[in-house]
Write a protein that holds these residues in place. Structure first.
Motif, short mmCIF file in Angstrom:
data_model
loop_
_atom_site.label_atom_id
_atom_site.label_comp_id
_atom_site.label_asym_id
_atom_site.label_seq_id
_atom_site.Cartn_x
_atom_site.Cartn_y
_atom_site.Cartn_z
N LYS A 200 0.83 -1.20 0.00
CA LYS A 200 0.00 0.00 0.00
C LYS A 200 0.86 1.25 0.00
O LYS A 200 0.56 2.21 -0.69
N ALA A 201 1.95 1.25 0.74
CA ALA A 201 2.83 2.41 0.77
C ALA A 201 3.44 2.63 -0.61
O ALA A 201 3.56 3.76 -1.07
N GLN A 202 3.80 1.56 -1.31
CA GLN A 202 4.37 1.70 -2.64
C GLN A 202 3.35 2.28 -3.60
O GLN A 202 3.66 3.13 -4.42
N ASP A 203 2.09 1.84 -3.52
CA ASP A 203 1.05 2.38 -4.38
C ASP A 203 0.88 3.88 -4.14
O ASP A 203 0.77 4.66 -5.06
N ALA B 112 2.08 7.67 -6.99
CA ALA B 112 1.46 8.94 -7.37
C ALA B 112 2.35 10.11 -6.98
O ALA B 112 2.56 11.04 -7.76
N GLU B 113 2.89 10.05 -5.79
CA GLU B 113 3.81 11.10 -5.33
C GLU B 113 5.08 11.13 -6.18
O GLU B 113 5.57 12.19 -6.55
N THR B 114 5.62 9.96 -6.47
CA THR B 114 6.84 9.87 -7.26
C THR B 114 6.61 10.40 -8.67
O THR B 114 7.45 11.12 -9.21
N ASN B 115 5.47 10.06 -9.27
CA ASN B 115 5.16 10.55 -10.61
C ASN B 115 5.03 12.07 -10.62
O ASN B 115 5.49 12.74 -11.55
N LYS B 116 4.40 12.62 -9.60
CA LYS B 116 4.25 14.07 -9.49
C LYS B 116 5.63 14.73 -9.37
O LYS B 116 5.90 15.74 -10.00
N MET B 117 6.50 14.13 -8.55
CA MET B 117 7.85 14.65 -8.39
C MET B 117 8.64 14.57 -9.70
O MET B 117 9.36 15.49 -10.08
N ALA B 118 8.45 13.47 -10.45
CA ALA B 118 9.16 13.29 -11.72
C ALA B 118 8.74 14.35 -12.73
O ALA B 118 9.58 14.94 -13.42
#
Length: 198
Positions: A19-22, A26-32
């Motif tokens: 769940k943490a990875q999911d 979204a956060e990682t994609n936003k940061m990218a």
């Protein structure tokens, strides 16, 4: 009894990690996308191309501190086959870039409406026949995602996993036109191959 309790504890922590990875995706994609936006001039793409791009994957190398971002070009919310940018960032700055986006996709797309003339069901049936397979089931959609642009079917008796069809813009090498096509993914039971049929 102790083994069962340990198993439950292990399963609990595994589900928490998943769940943490999911959530982090979204956060990682936003940061990218934020990193790419801050470096758009160095990357050499337009703001419109960046806003329609899809983050295929991203990860950070904790040892080097480099963040890798894979951006897939899309047009009208449909991915463009083989148009990928591989970017690396160090301290928020672009460190390297490979690949490219084609700025002429809008002019070269064969369908302005982005609505396919062929259904996903017909594309799957045609792909199975083209490969000489004999389905034991009809192509009936089990799941539709992304406004019907990604469709999942059963294995239809010919694949080791469920068959999928995804809309994609595919460049025609002869005409140089981007053709709207279904990309059908089959893992045939009769071989160790993985097929992507367009």
């Amino acid at each position: 009894m102790k083994r069962i309790i340990h198993l439950f504890i292990l399963l609990f922590f595994c589900s928490a990690v998943v769940k943490a990875q999911d959530f982090n995706n979204a956060e990682t994609n936003k940061m990218a996308l934020s990193l790419a936006g801050a470096n758009i001039a160095s990357i050499g793409i337009s703001a419109e191309e960046l806003s329609s791009a899809v983050v295929s994957s991203t990860f950070e190398d904790k040892v080097t501190g480099i963040t890798y971002v894979y951006l897939q070009q899309s047009y009208k919310s449909i991915p463009i086959y083989n148009q990928m940018l591989v970017l690396s960032f160090k301290n928020g700055q672009l460190a390297s870039k490979a690949g490219m986006f084609d700025p002429s996709v809008a002019k070269l797309a064969n369908v302005n409406s982005a609505i396919p003339a062929v259904t996903a069901e017909s594309a799957v049936q045609a792909a199975i026949i083209d490969r000489g397979l004999h389905a034991t089931q009809m192509a009936i959609a089990l799941n539709r995602k992304d406004n019907g642009r990604f469709v999942e079917f059963s294995n239809m008796g010919v694949s080791r996993e469920n068959i999928t069809a995804q809309l994609s813009w595919v460049p025609n090498e002869k005409t140089k036109v981007y053709e709207l096509a279904w990309q059908v993914y089959i893992i045939p039971k009769t071989s160790s191959d993985y097929w992507m049929i367009r």
